[in-house]
Design a protein around this motif. Structure first.
Motif, short mmCIF file in Angstrom:
data_model
loop_
_atom_site.label_atom_id
_atom_site.label_comp_id
_atom_site.label_asym_id
_atom_site.label_seq_id
_atom_site.Cartn_x
_atom_site.Cartn_y
_atom_site.Cartn_z
N PHE A 82 0.84 -1.20 0.00
CA PHE A 82 0.00 0.00 0.00
C PHE A 82 0.87 1.26 0.00
CE2 PHE A 82 -2.11 3.42 2.33
CZ PHE A 82 -3.33 3.51 1.67
N SER A 83 1.91 1.26 0.83
CA SER A 83 2.77 2.44 0.94
C SER A 83 3.56 2.69 -0.34
CB SER A 83 3.74 2.27 2.11
OG SER A 83 3.04 2.15 3.33
N SER A 84 4.05 1.61 -0.95
CA SER A 84 4.89 1.77 -2.14
C SER A 84 4.09 2.13 -3.37
CB SER A 84 5.68 0.48 -2.40
OG SER A 84 4.82 -0.59 -2.72
N LYS A 85 2.78 1.99 -3.31
CA LYS A 85 1.96 2.29 -4.48
C LYS A 85 1.02 3.48 -4.21
CE LYS A 85 2.08 -2.38 -6.43
NZ LYS A 85 2.86 -1.98 -7.62
N ARG A 86 0.10 3.32 -3.27
CA ARG A 86 -0.91 4.37 -3.04
C ARG A 86 -0.29 5.64 -2.45
NH1 ARG A 86 -6.14 2.26 -3.02
NH2 ARG A 86 -6.17 0.52 -4.50
N LEU A 87 0.49 5.49 -1.39
CA LEU A 87 1.10 6.67 -0.78
C LEU A 87 2.04 7.36 -1.76
CD1 LEU A 87 1.88 5.57 2.90
CD2 LEU A 87 -0.18 6.66 1.97
N LEU A 88 2.72 6.56 -2.56
CA LEU A 88 3.64 7.14 -3.55
C LEU A 88 2.89 8.01 -4.53
CD1 LEU A 88 6.64 6.90 -4.84
CD2 LEU A 88 5.44 5.52 -6.49
N ARG A 89 1.75 7.53 -5.03
CA ARG A 89 1.01 8.28 -6.03
C ARG A 89 0.44 9.58 -5.46
NH1 ARG A 89 -2.01 3.00 -8.77
NH2 ARG A 89 -0.07 2.06 -9.56
N ILE A 90 0.01 9.53 -4.20
CA ILE A 90 -0.46 10.76 -3.56
C ILE A 90 0.68 11.76 -3.44
CG2 ILE A 90 -1.44 11.73 -1.46
CD1 ILE A 90 -2.83 9.04 -0.99
N GLY A 91 1.85 11.25 -3.04
CA GLY A 91 3.02 12.13 -2.91
C GLY A 91 3.42 12.74 -4.24
N ILE A 92 3.37 11.95 -5.31
CA ILE A 92 3.70 12.47 -6.64
C ILE A 92 2.70 13.54 -7.05
CG2 ILE A 92 3.80 11.88 -9.09
CD1 ILE A 92 4.90 9.15 -8.28
N ALA A 93 1.42 13.31 -6.78
CA ALA A 93 0.40 14.30 -7.12
C ALA A 93 0.68 15.62 -6.40
CB ALA A 93 -0.98 13.78 -6.75
N LEU A 94 1.06 15.55 -5.12
CA LEU A 94 1.32 16.76 -4.34
C LEU A 94 2.57 17.49 -4.82
CD1 LEU A 94 0.46 15.55 -0.73
CD2 LEU A 94 -0.84 17.15 -2.15
N LEU A 95 3.43 16.81 -5.58
CA LEU A 95 4.60 17.49 -6.16
C LEU A 95 4.17 18.67 -7.04
CD1 LEU A 95 7.11 14.70 -7.30
CD2 LEU A 95 7.61 16.63 -5.79
N GLY A 96 2.96 18.58 -7.59
CA GLY A 96 2.46 19.65 -8.44
C GLY A 96 2.38 20.99 -7.72
N LEU A 97 2.24 20.95 -6.40
CA LEU A 97 2.17 22.20 -5.63
C LEU A 97 3.51 22.91 -5.54
CD1 LEU A 97 -0.19 21.13 -2.70
CD2 LEU A 97 -0.73 22.65 -4.62
N GLN A 98 4.58 22.27 -5.98
CA GLN A 98 5.89 22.92 -6.01
C GLN A 98 6.13 23.69 -7.30
OE1 GLN A 98 9.32 20.63 -4.85
NE2 GLN A 98 8.13 19.28 -3.54
N ALA A 158 6.10 4.96 -13.36
CA ALA A 158 6.08 4.16 -14.58
C ALA A 158 5.66 2.73 -14.28
CB ALA A 158 7.45 4.18 -15.25
N ASP A 159 6.12 2.20 -13.15
CA ASP A 159 5.73 0.83 -12.78
C ASP A 159 4.23 0.74 -12.55
OD1 ASP A 159 6.29 -1.95 -11.74
OD2 ASP A 159 5.44 -1.04 -9.94
N GLY A 160 3.64 1.83 -12.04
CA GLY A 160 2.20 1.83 -11.83
C GLY A 160 1.40 1.76 -13.12
N VAL A 161 2.05 2.06 -14.23
CA VAL A 161 1.37 2.01 -15.54
C VAL A 161 1.71 0.73 -16.29
CG1 VAL A 161 1.10 3.17 -17.77
CG2 VAL A 161 1.34 4.53 -15.68
N LEU A 268 -6.82 5.92 -19.32
CA LEU A 268 -6.25 6.69 -20.44
C LEU A 268 -5.16 7.65 -19.93
CD1 LEU A 268 -6.39 7.25 -23.46
CD2 LEU A 268 -8.10 9.02 -22.98
N VAL A 269 -5.45 8.33 -18.84
CA VAL A 269 -4.46 9.16 -18.15
C VAL A 269 -4.53 8.79 -16.67
CG1 VAL A 269 -3.69 11.49 -17.58
CG2 VAL A 269 -4.76 11.04 -19.80
N PRO A 270 -3.42 8.34 -16.08
CA PRO A 270 -3.45 7.95 -14.66
C PRO A 270 -4.00 9.06 -13.78
CG PRO A 270 -1.37 7.29 -15.67
CD PRO A 270 -2.10 8.14 -16.68
N LEU A 271 -4.77 8.68 -12.76
CA LEU A 271 -5.40 9.66 -11.88
C LEU A 271 -4.37 10.55 -11.19
CD1 LEU A 271 -7.98 10.75 -10.62
CD2 LEU A 271 -7.79 8.98 -8.85
N PHE A 272 -3.24 9.96 -10.77
CA PHE A 272 -2.25 10.78 -10.07
C PHE A 272 -1.63 11.81 -11.02
CE2 PHE A 272 0.40 7.31 -11.69
CZ PHE A 272 1.53 7.96 -12.14
N THR A 273 -1.61 11.51 -12.32
CA THR A 273 -1.11 12.48 -13.29
C THR A 273 -2.06 13.67 -13.40
OG1 THR A 273 -0.02 10.73 -14.55
CG2 THR A 273 -0.43 12.79 -15.70
#
Length: 350
Positions: A82-98, A158-161, A268-273
Motif C-alpha cells: 500500500f505504501s509503495s503504491k498508493r502513498l507514492l502516487r499521492i506524494g507524486i500528485a502533491l509534487l504539483g504544488l511545487q 512508470a511501474d504503476g502504468v 487513459l491518463v493515470p489519476l495521479f497524473t
C-alpha cells in the motif's frame, strides 16, 4: 441422527458482512504502514540534521539496510505494498504544488525545448541502448524514466502504468540511488572544469541529475544562483512526468486491445497524473498561502519518504546480484547520455 447430520452439512455458510471485510482489509495494512511511518520519520529527522542529504535517499537506504539485516513477518507485506503504491502516487500528485506554470514559462522557450529534449531523447536513447543490451522492455522503461525525468518517483510512477516485475522495479530504484548520488559531486567538479558560469552550471545540474533532492545537493555546492536555476530546470523535468505517463498508459491500453489476453487496461491518463496537473494549476492561481504550501510540502515529503522506505525494503542484495551487470551498464550509459544532452543544450541556449 442422519437427518441432523445432513442438515448441518447442507447449511449454507454465512457470508462475512462487507463492513467487516473492509475493516479487516484496513487493519491488515496497519503493521506495514506503521513501519513505513517510522522509517519516514527517521529519514526526515536525519534529513534535518544533514540538510545536504535527501530524506528520500535516506529512506531508501534505511529500507535497504533493514531488508538485508532483518526478516520481516508476512503481516507487514499488505501495508508495504500500500505504501509503495498508493502513498507514492499521492506524494507524486502533491509534487504539483511545487510548480507554477509561470516558473516554467519564465525559463524561456529555449530552455523549455532543452528540457523536453532531455526527457524525450534521454528516454529514447536509454531504451535503444537497453535493447542492444538485451534487457526487457519494462526494465528499460523504468530506468529510462527514472534517469530522464525525476528518479525513484518516476520509476515507481512508470511501474504503476506498465506493471513491471518486482525485481525490475527494485533494481531501477537502486540504480537511481547509486548513480544519482555519484552525480552530486561529479557535476559541480565538471562544471567548474568546463568553465561554466553559475547560471549555466545550474542548468546543467538541473538537466542531468536524477532526483530533485540530488539536484538541490549539487546546486548548493555550486552557489545560490546555480541552486535556484537548477531547481527550476529540474522541476520542469518533473512536469514532463505527466505527458510521459499519459503516453505509456495509452500504449498499454493499445497493447491490451491487440492482445488476446484478458488483462485490465490502465486508465487513459493515470489519476495521479491528472491530480499532479490540477495541483500545479491550483498553485499557479496564487490563492494558496505560504503556510498551506509549507504544510503540503512537508506532507508530500513524508508520503514519498514512507513510499521510498517501502521500496527500499524490497532492495535485497541477492535480488540485485541476480539481475546481472547489464542493468548497471545501462544505468551508466543513461547517466552519461542524459548529462551530455543537457550539456549540449546549455551550450546552445547560453
Amino acid at each position: 441422527m442422519n437427518s441432523d447430520v445432513k442438515s448441518v452439512v447442507e447449511k449454507p455458510a454465512v457470508a462475512t458482512p462487507a463492513p467487516v471485510r473492509r475493516w479487516a482489509s484496513i487493519t491488515a495494512l496497519v503493521p506495514g504502514v506503521a513501519l513505513c511511518a517510522v522509517g519516514a520519520a527517521i529519514a526526515l529527522g536525519v534529513g534535518r540534521l544533514f540538510s545536504a542529504v535527501s530524506p528520500l535517499l535516506i529512506a531508501i537506504v534505511a529500507g535497504a539496510i533493514v531488508a538485508n539485516t532483518v526478516t520481516l513477518p508476512a503481516k507487514f507485506q499488505p501495508g508495504l505494498t500500500f505504501s509503495s503504491k498508493r502513498l507514492l502516487r499521492i506524494g507524486i500528485a502533491l509534487l504539483g504544488l511545487q510548480l507554477m506554470f509561470s516558473d516554467i514559462v519564465g525559463l524561456g522557450w529555449g530552455v523549455i525545448a532543452v528540457v523536453v529534449a532531455i526527457v524525450v531523447l534521454g528516454i529514447a536513447g536509454t531504451m535503444y541502448a537497453g535493447k542492444l543490451l538485451g534487457l526487457s522492455w519494462t526494465q528499460r522503461i523504468l530506468i529510462a524514466c527514472g534517469f530522464s525525468i525525476c528518479g525513484a518517483a518516476a520509476v515507481a510512477a512508470a511501474d504503476g502504468v506498465v506493471n513491471a516485475k518486482e525485481e525490475e522495479l527494485l533494481t531501477a530504484v537502486a540504480l537511481v540511488v547509486i548513480f544519482g548520488t555519484l552525480m552530486i559531486p561529479t557535476i559541480p567538479l565538471l562544471a567548474r572544469s568546463f568553465g561554466l558560469d553559475d547560471v549555466s552550471a545550474g542548468m546543467w545540474a538541473g538537466g542531468s541529475i536524477h532526483e530533485v533532492a540530488q539536484v538541490v545537493a549539487a546546486g548548493s555546492a555550486l552557489g545560490a544562483t546555480a541552486l535556484g536555476v537548477a531547481t527550476i530546470v529540474k522541476l520542469a523535468r518533473v512536469l514532463m512526468l505527466a505527458p510521459v505517463m499519459a503516453f505509456l498508459s495509452i500504449r498499454q491500453r493499445a497493447m491490451s486491445d491487440n492482445s488476446n489476453l484478458q488483462v485490465k487496461r490502465p486508465p487513459l491518463v493515470p489519476l495521479f497524473t491528472l491530480a499532479f496537473i490540477a495541483f500545479m494549476g491550483l498553485r499557479s492561481t496564487g490563492i494558496l498561502p505560504e503556510e498551506v504550501l509549507g504544510v503540503a510540502k512537508t506532507v508530500q515529503t513524508a508520503l514519498l519518504a514512507a513510499a521510498m522506505f517501502a521500496l527500499g525494503l524490497g532492495v535485497r542484495l541477492s535480488v540485485i546480484r541476480g539481475v546481472g551487470v547489464r542493468p548497471f551498464v545501462l544505468a551508466a550509459l543513461s547517466t552519461v547520455w542524459v548529462a551530455l544532452i543537457a550539456l549540449v543544450g546549455v551550450v546552445l541556449v547560453s
